[in-house]
Structures are given as C-alpha cells and as structure tokens.
Design an enzyme around this catalytic site. Structure first.
Site, PDB file in Angstrom:
ATOM      1  N   ASN A   3      62.574  36.876 -22.576  1.00  0.00           N
ATOM      2  CA  ASN A   3      61.895  37.701 -23.575  1.00  0.00           C
ATOM      3  C   ASN A   3      61.626  39.121 -23.100  1.00  0.00           C
ATOM      4  OD1 ASN A   3      60.209  35.953 -21.905  1.00  0.00           O
ATOM      5  ND2 ASN A   3      58.476  37.007 -22.847  1.00  0.00           N
TER       6      ASN A   3
ATOM      7  N   SER B 121      62.001  29.773 -33.150  1.00  0.00           N
ATOM      8  CA  SER B 121      60.836  30.256 -33.870  1.00  0.00           C
ATOM      9  C   SER B 121      61.289  31.153 -35.008  1.00  0.00           C
ATOM     10  CB  SER B 121      59.947  31.033 -32.900  1.00  0.00           C
ATOM     11  OG  SER B 121      58.881  31.608 -33.600  1.00  0.00           O
TER      12      SER B 121
ATOM     13  N   HIS C 192      59.466  33.776 -36.589  1.00  0.00           N
ATOM     14  CA  HIS C 192      59.031  35.173 -36.741  1.00  0.00           C
ATOM     15  C   HIS C 192      59.807  36.171 -35.894  1.00  0.00           C
ATOM     16  CE1 HIS C 192      56.404  35.984 -33.137  1.00  0.00           C
ATOM     17  NE2 HIS C 192      56.576  34.695 -33.025  1.00  0.00           N
TER      18      HIS C 192
ATOM     19  N   THR D 282      50.392  17.804 -42.051  1.00  0.00           N
ATOM     20  CA  THR D 282      51.081  18.175 -43.288  1.00  0.00           C
ATOM     21  C   THR D 282      52.031  19.341 -43.038  1.00  0.00           C
ATOM     22  OG1 THR D 282      49.238  17.412 -44.613  1.00  0.00           O
ATOM     23  CG2 THR D 282      50.703  19.022 -45.645  1.00  0.00           C
TER      24      THR D 282
ATOM     25  N   CYS E 134      48.418  47.268 -16.485  1.00  0.00           N
ATOM     26  CA  CYS E 134      47.321  47.959 -17.144  1.00  0.00           C
ATOM     27  C   CYS E 134      47.270  47.667 -18.634  1.00  0.00           C
ATOM     28  CB  CYS E 134      47.472  49.450 -16.939  1.00  0.00           C
ATOM     29  SG  CYS E 134      47.499  49.864 -15.211  1.00  0.00           S
TER      30      CYS E 134
END
Lengths: 123, 384
Positions: free
Chosen positions: B151, B199, B201, B237, B325
C-alpha cells in the site's frame, strides 16, 4: 486541519529564516531520527538579543515554533529570553496539538543553547 | 484552482454509476436477505447477482465469496480463521515485514495466543525473495500470508511462486489484494491462492464493504458468531446496498482495466521521470518494474514529509507521507524502515497514488508545486 491559523501562518510564512555568519551564539537541538532538527543563531548587544535567525528541518509545528521563538526573543535581554519556556512558545502560537508538544516544540531549548553558547564564548 | 486528489491508495470517490446502482437498495429494495417475504427475496436477488459479479471478476465460484466490511475484516477472518481451525496441524505462520497493519497486528495478536510468526524481510527494493520464504517454512507451518501489492510503495510480490512452494507442502496461502485489485490482473486459479482479501472503496466503490475469497475445501473457522449469513462464516445482516455498489465497482474496474492501467502507468512514469529529473536528491522508494501502475513514492533529502504535505494541501493537492510526524503513533513507516532507509530519509518520503480521473495537466501541476515547496523547505533546512 490539525493546526490553528496562527501556527499555519508561522509555518507557511516563517519569520527570520536563515543563518547569521558572525553570530554571537549558535544553538542546535534535535536529531534526524525523531524528525526535527533546529539551529538558532543570535546576535547580542549589551546583553540584548538584537537579531535571531533559525534553520529547521521538521514538521509544521517544528517550523512554526522556531519562527515564533525568534519573534519572542528579539529585543529581550538574555536573562528574559532564558525564561521563555516551551509552553510559552506553544501558548503564544495559540496552542499545539498534544502530540506535537513534546517532539516538535524544541525551539525554546535551541534559543537557550544559543544564549549559553554566547555566554561561554564571552568568558 | 481545482483541487487535485492524488491519494487513491487511501480511498477513492464513489463512481456516479456505482451510486446509481446502489440508490434503490436504500429505500425501495431495503429488505433483509434472510427474510422469506418478497422484500427479502428482492434483496437476495441483488445479493446473489453481486456475488456472481465479484466471483467472476476474480475467476472464482460464487460460493467462494464471503462479503465482509472491508479489507481489514477480510484479513482478520482469513488469518485467524485459518489459524484457529488448523492449529492441530501446526501453529506457525509466515508473513512479510511490509504487510498492512490489518495483517501485521492480526499476526501479533495470534503470537500472544500461542502461535509463532516468521516475518520474512523484503530486499531494499521492497520485494520478497521466494527462496527466503521457502527457508522460513517449517513442518508446523499452516499459513503464508503475503500482500499482493504494497500500500505504501506499490511493490508487487511474487505471490504465484509462493503459492507453488506452499501447495507442495499443504500450506494455505492468503494474500491481501486490496491495493492490486483493478490494477493487476487477478485470477485466483492462475495465482493459485487459497484466500484473497479485496475492498470496495479503493476501486471507486463505497466504504464499509469488501470480500474474502475462500477456495472451496479450505478449512476455516468463523471469527464472528450469530446468524447463518454468508454460509455461517460471517454472521450479520448483509450490507446489501454496499455489496451492490461494490459489485458495480468491480464490473467497472473490469471493463476499464486496460484503459485504466495504460492511463495510470503513463501518468506514473511521467511524474516519476519529471520529479527525479527536476529535483536534486530525490529518490524512488520501491522497485520500478514490479510496481503498481498508480504508485509514486519518492523521498526528498533534507525536508520532512508533514511539512511538504501541508504546503501541498495549501495548494489544494492531496497526497500522503510515511513521515513519523504525520502519524498518530509518531513512528516512521515500517515499510520504509524495511527498505533499510535512514530515519531522515523516511521522514522526507511522499506517496502519490494516482486515480482514473487524474490528468497529465494535474500531474505536471503537482510536480511544479513540489519543486517550489521543496525549494522553500530546503532553504530553511539546516541539513541542506
């Protein structure tokens, strides 16, 4: 956005960037491992900080605090400047994200080191 | 000026076509697929059709698709499900040191519960050597889980070869294909993988939905318990609207595959070339050849990532960074660390992940912005 407007202003338009060739004192803090390194250069006349410049490698908070500490220090006596704390710098900026208070708020330390360097040289 | 989004490795905007496909499933076809009445039946039709689409997009049988809430849940189900069910055969798992936290932290959790995990290191280009995976195999190894594409740096791992070595030894292979789906051809039988996480998205579908491919005959245990949804492997569900949107996004990704890849590769190479050419002391992180078509990850000496990211954001440009950072943990990226980079090099890394809608003009504008910003930050850096 994680930083307030004042921090962003000092980060994007930092005051007093640069070095001073004939500096009366130089202070260095930080290390590349933690991601923040600062060098502060000072000019002193009659125990008053007449000029302060900085160079900083680091995040937005590191740059903003460096810029702010130069503004806070210029015109102060050495004694007054030594009393500027990390918290004072963060407060003057209207606050920093909690995670940045320790790692990137080293500017006051750098200024103190530059003043100590100057006092050592004078002796 | 129009903002530029180049952080598609984080997430993507939902395609309007996907939204159109989903819309009826919120208000009209809102039934529970478990219900026997016509509302339930309509929902079941949508669910089955979606399962068929997702399965065929990766060369699987519909019975081999379990819908989940996304990549993280798919990874958890695959790894814990295999570990729990097969622990009588062994308690050893092999993975790499550049996995997504969904895999790394699941492995770390299992280590606290009596399993042993070997983290095979990648080389300085971010690639896994199949021989070192082979050397890590033990008699009690039950699972190898290696991501298809990384990624952060986009490196594509030799998962086919890993499957070949595992098959001889009866070891299950799982791969997290969340980043590669839509950008690398995926056929589960050609790859030879037993479990594969995807996935929605990341491919212009809605958030909160994904799938786990589980090869027929794989021994896996459920990790959440409840009703008999998803063949009893994933209770709860079904998120029908999300699943329908996911399936539509998969269809679009398939239909647009060749065009997308060509477009993304050309933009990627243009950006990498221009950045390395016009900014001194800039270096590509990760292998250039075995790399996702949309991934640009570059480190710039003497400057820090969060500062670059914020200045780019001020110009309406969205990218991401591996700098400590910018992370809530204040730890630098474990992926950049695995490449053997020094801390100051990791701090100065930027990830640009391109998408379908990005243009050449945008790519050039980002490079121009980088030149300006890095010049400004280097002018105030004590390291430069």
């Amino acid at each position: 956005m994680m930083y307030n407007e004042k921090v962003m202003d000092h980060f994007t338009n930092p005051r007093n960037v640069g070095d001073i060739e004939d500096a009366d004192g130089v202070g260095e803090v930080g290390n590349p491992t933690c991601g923040d390194m600062m060098t502060i250069y000072i000019k002193v006349k009659d125990d008053i900080l007449t000029n302060i410049k900085f160079k900083t490698f680091g995040c937005g908070a590191a740059i903003a605090t460096s810029s702010m500490v130069t503004e806070m220090g210029i015109g102060k006596t050495l004694e007054e400047a030594l009393k500027i704390t990390r918290d004072d710098v963060a407060d003057e900026l209207g606050g920093l994200p909690p995670i940045k208070l320790h790692c990137s708020n080293l500017a006051a330390d750098a200024l103190h080191k530059a003043i100590e360097d100057h006092m050592r040289k004078k002796q | 000026m129009k903002p530029i989004y180049m952080d598609h490795g984080s997430t993507t905007a939902v395609d309007p076509d996907v939204v159109r496909a989903m819309t009826p499933y919120f208000t009209e076809i809102f039934g529970n697929a478990s219900s026997l009445h016509s509302y339930g039946e309509q929902a079941t039709v949508g669910l089955n059709a979606s399962r068929q689409i997702v399965a065929s997009a990766i060369g699987a049988h519909p019975d081999e698709i379990i819908f989940t809430s996304g990549g993280t849940e798919s990874d958890n189900l695959a790894i814990k499900g295999i570990a729990y069910r097969n622990q009588d055969r062994g308690r050893h798992i092999i993975t790499s040191n550049i996995e997504h936290p969904a895999v790394l932290n699941t492995c770390a959790y299992l280590e606290k519960h009596g399993f042993e995990v070997t983290y095979v290191p990648v080389n300085d280009r971010g690639l896994l050597d199949v021989e070192s995976v082979k050397e890590a195999v033990r008699d009690d190894t039950i699972l190898i889980t290696v991501m298809h594409a990384n990624n952060e740096i986009g490196t594509i791992q030799p998962i086919e070869e890993i499957c070949i070595l595992a098959r001889d030894k009866g070891i299950y292979v799982h791969t997290d294909a969340v980043q590669s789906i839509g950008k690398v051809p995926i056929d589960v039988n050609r790859i030879g993988v037993d479990l594969l996480s995807i996935s929605s998205h990341k491919i212009y579908g809605p958030k909160g939905v994904g799938a786990l491919y589980i090869r027929k005959g794989t021994n896996i245990e459920a990790i959440s318990h409840g009703g008999s949804h998803e063949r009893g492997i994933r209770a709860g569900t079904e998120n029908i609207s999300g699943i329908v949107g996911f399936a539509r996004a998969m269809e679009l990704a398939q239909a647009r595959f060749d065009g997308d890849c060509e477009h993304l590769r050309s933009l990627r190479d243009r950006m990498i070339g221009n950045i390395l050419k016009s900014i001194d002391h800039s270096y590509l992180n990760g292998d250039l050849e075995q790399r996702l078509v949309n991934n640009v990850n570059i480190r710039f000496s003497y400057v820090e990532g969060e500062a670059m990211l914020l200045l780019l954001n001020n110009k309406g440009i969205a990218v991401s960074t591996g700098s400590a950072c910018s992370s809530k943990s204040l730890k630098p990226s474990h992926v950049l660390e695995a490449l053997g980079l020094a801390p100051e090099e990791m701090h100065g890394s930027l990830r640009i992940t391109l998408g379908r809608e990005n243009t050449e003009a945008e790519a050039d504008r980002v490079v121009e912005a980088l030149i300006e910003i890095i010049g400004k930050l280097r002018a105030m850096s004590p390291l430069a």
